[in-house]
Design a protein around this motif. Structure first.
Motif, PDB file in Angstrom:
ATOM      1  N   TYR A  44      57.827  62.054  46.183  1.00  0.00           N
ATOM      2  CA  TYR A  44      57.414  63.639  44.748  1.00  0.00           C
ATOM      3  C   TYR A  44      58.145  63.664  43.325  1.00  0.00           C
ATOM      4  O   TYR A  44      57.700  64.009  42.778  1.00  0.00           O
ATOM      5  CB  TYR A  44      56.949  64.631  45.430  1.00  0.00           C
ATOM      6  CG  TYR A  44      55.931  65.355  46.267  1.00  0.00           C
ATOM      7  CD1 TYR A  44      55.090  66.121  45.618  1.00  0.00           C
ATOM      8  CD2 TYR A  44      55.549  64.803  47.379  1.00  0.00           C
ATOM      9  CE1 TYR A  44      53.278  66.575  45.807  1.00  0.00           C
ATOM     10  CE2 TYR A  44      54.428  65.231  48.261  1.00  0.00           C
ATOM     11  CZ  TYR A  44      53.772  66.226  47.317  1.00  0.00           C
ATOM     12  OH  TYR A  44      52.908  66.546  48.252  1.00  0.00           O
ATOM     13  N   ARG A  45      58.952  61.727  43.657  1.00  0.00           N
ATOM     14  CA  ARG A  45      60.292  62.204  42.872  1.00  0.00           C
ATOM     15  C   ARG A  45      60.669  63.584  41.987  1.00  0.00           C
ATOM     16  O   ARG A  45      60.949  63.894  41.165  1.00  0.00           O
ATOM     17  CB  ARG A  45      59.417  61.317  41.236  1.00  0.00           C
ATOM     18  CG  ARG A  45      58.906  60.422  42.267  1.00  0.00           C
ATOM     19  CD  ARG A  45      57.682  59.266  40.357  1.00  0.00           C
ATOM     20  NE  ARG A  45      57.621  58.010  40.914  1.00  0.00           N
ATOM     21  CZ  ARG A  45      56.774  57.125  40.700  1.00  0.00           C
ATOM     22  NH1 ARG A  45      56.691  58.452  38.312  1.00  0.00           N
ATOM     23  NH2 ARG A  45      55.897  56.163  40.396  1.00  0.00           N
ATOM     24  N   LEU A  46      61.220  64.408  43.025  1.00  0.00           N
ATOM     25  CA  LEU A  46      61.792  65.358  43.117  1.00  0.00           C
ATOM     26  C   LEU A  46      63.246  65.243  42.008  1.00  0.00           C
ATOM     27  O   LEU A  46      63.952  64.235  42.794  1.00  0.00           O
ATOM     28  CB  LEU A  46      61.848  66.381  44.261  1.00  0.00           C
ATOM     29  CG  LEU A  46      61.139  66.663  44.766  1.00  0.00           C
ATOM     30  CD1 LEU A  46      61.425  67.415  46.371  1.00  0.00           C
ATOM     31  CD2 LEU A  46      60.075  67.118  43.826  1.00  0.00           C
ATOM     32  N   GLN A  47      63.237  65.908  41.140  1.00  0.00           N
ATOM     33  CA  GLN A  47      64.760  65.590  40.918  1.00  0.00           C
ATOM     34  C   GLN A  47      65.193  67.110  39.421  1.00  0.00           C
ATOM     35  O   GLN A  47      64.341  67.478  39.714  1.00  0.00           O
ATOM     36  CB  GLN A  47      64.636  64.187  39.370  1.00  0.00           C
ATOM     37  CG  GLN A  47      63.614  64.345  38.477  1.00  0.00           C
ATOM     38  CD  GLN A  47      63.517  63.190  37.604  1.00  0.00           C
ATOM     39  OE1 GLN A  47      64.385  63.207  37.179  1.00  0.00           O
ATOM     40  NE2 GLN A  47      62.656  62.581  37.663  1.00  0.00           N
ATOM     41  N   LYS A  48      66.250  67.154  39.659  1.00  0.00           N
ATOM     42  CA  LYS A  48      67.151  67.930  39.308  1.00  0.00           C
ATOM     43  C   LYS A  48      66.284  68.451  37.584  1.00  0.00           C
ATOM     44  O   LYS A  48      65.964  67.569  36.476  1.00  0.00           O
ATOM     45  CB  LYS A  48      68.741  68.296  38.913  1.00  0.00           C
ATOM     46  CG  LYS A  48      69.158  68.842  37.789  1.00  0.00           C
ATOM     47  CD  LYS A  48      70.426  69.213  37.902  1.00  0.00           C
ATOM     48  CE  LYS A  48      71.237  69.931  37.745  1.00  0.00           C
ATOM     49  NZ  LYS A  48      72.435  70.131  37.185  1.00  0.00           N
ATOM     50  N   GLY A  49      65.889  69.415  37.005  1.00  0.00           N
ATOM     51  CA  GLY A  49      65.404  70.211  36.135  1.00  0.00           C
ATOM     52  C   GLY A  49      63.524  69.997  36.213  1.00  0.00           C
ATOM     53  O   GLY A  49      62.728  70.348  35.047  1.00  0.00           O
ATOM     54  N   MET A  50      63.153  69.644  37.094  1.00  0.00           N
ATOM     55  CA  MET A  50      61.847  69.762  37.267  1.00  0.00           C
ATOM     56  C   MET A  50      61.353  70.828  37.121  1.00  0.00           C
ATOM     57  O   MET A  50      61.722  71.452  37.737  1.00  0.00           O
ATOM     58  CB  MET A  50      60.989  68.730  38.506  1.00  0.00           C
ATOM     59  CG  MET A  50      61.251  67.271  37.756  1.00  0.00           C
ATOM     60  SD  MET A  50      60.541  66.051  39.877  1.00  0.00           S
ATOM     61  CE  MET A  50      58.931  66.760  39.535  1.00  0.00           C
ATOM     62  N   GLU A  51      59.936  71.440  36.075  1.00  0.00           N
ATOM     63  CA  GLU A  51      59.636  72.452  36.480  1.00  0.00           C
ATOM     64  C   GLU A  51      57.919  72.190  37.680  1.00  0.00           C
ATOM     65  O   GLU A  51      57.497  71.468  38.359  1.00  0.00           O
ATOM     66  CB  GLU A  51      58.533  72.628  35.592  1.00  0.00           C
ATOM     67  CG  GLU A  51      59.013  72.664  34.173  1.00  0.00           C
ATOM     68  CD  GLU A  51      60.332  74.168  34.475  1.00  0.00           C
ATOM     69  OE1 GLU A  51      59.579  74.940  35.068  1.00  0.00           O
ATOM     70  OE2 GLU A  51      61.572  73.817  33.972  1.00  0.00           O
TER      71      GLU A  51
END
Length: 270
Positions: free
Chosen positions: A41-48
């Motif tokens: 899911y390419r989760l990273q800081k700042g995602m909504e």
């Protein structure tokens, strides 16, 4: 909507990550995911992340954890599909996830009931005294279809069945030397049947039992059992009555009349 504020590695499991979210009221712990889900899911800081996405992430991670459990369960030995389903049910995995995991394991060739059956038969031939009927019963209990079990039994040919049954019969006969040969044979037959050997194999195995010193061992068994009976009836009967009681008891134990009469002549008094 929620903003992904922080991703941290779990202390006890470096392959799992804690996801922290801000729903507009400050940062809170949201959920945890496996490394594979994090990458997918390419989760990273700042995602909504909206609520639907969060639910999908949690569902995907739950499914991944259950799949990993199934892989770990398979790491010890091959399993049948029924065993996998039972294991996942015991872990309270959602039924739809069980179906999805089983489907994936089949596609990845990690479960295959025919290969499982073939392997189990080969293992039992090498490591146990079970006959083919008992092995087939074990396969059926593990969820293998009858046709698959029959095909797998090709790995347990007649000559190996006979060899295994004969070895067991010889060992059993040696351990029962204090019994009559007839009683020994009956015990061997019964045990081989319980172990799952067919009547044809049993009869062939019995026919191959060594016959040398048979008369001598039978006589030793008569003496052993007869002396026990003499002591038993020593104070309960006398003369002819005692002899008849001993004779009847020895006959019930499977000894032939000629050896019984010989014992009575040599070891008892009127």
């Amino acid at each position: 909507m929620a903003t992904l504020t922080r991703i941290t590695t779990q202390k006890k499991n470096k392959n799992r990550y804690n996801i922290y979210l801000d729903h507009g009221h400050g940062e809170d712990y949201g959920f945890s995911v496996d490394a594979d889900v994090l990458v997918e899911y390419r989760l990273q800081k700042g995602m909504e992340l909206d609520d639907a996405t969060i639910r999908a992430l949690i569902q995907t991670d739950t499914l991944h954890k259950s799949y990993t459990q199934a892989i770990n369960y398979l790491s010890y030995r091959m399993r049948s599909e029924k065993e996998i389903r039972q294991y996942l049910d015991d872990k309270e995995v959602e039924p739809e996830h069980v179906d999805e995991i089983v489907k994936r394991l089949r596609e990845e060739k990690l479960i295959d009931d025919q290969e499982f059956a073939n392997s189990l038969v080969r293992t039992r031939v090498m490591t146990s005294s079970k006959g083919p009927l008992l092995v087939k019963k074990e396969l059926i209990e593990k969820g293998v279809r009858g046709s698959e079990a029959e095909e797998a039994l090709a790995y347990f040919p007649y000559d190996q069945q006979l060899e295994k049954a004969t070895k067991f019969a010889e060992k059993k006969m040696k351990s029962g030397v204090k019994k009559s040969r007839r009683q020994q044979i009956q015990n061997v037959q019964q045990t081989l049947m319980q172990k799952g050997f067919s009547g044809d194999v049993i009869q062939e195995a019995l026919s191959q039992l060594p016959k040398e010193e048979e008369d001598n061992s039978e006589w030793e068994a008569v003496v052993y059992q007869g002396e026990k009976l003499v002591r038993k009836y020593e104070r309960k009967a006398e003369g002819y009555e005692r002899k008849q009681k001993i004779k009847a008891a020895l006959y019930r134990k499977g000894f032939p009349f000629d050896l019984i009469d010989r014992f009575l002549d040599e070891y008892t008094e009127e």
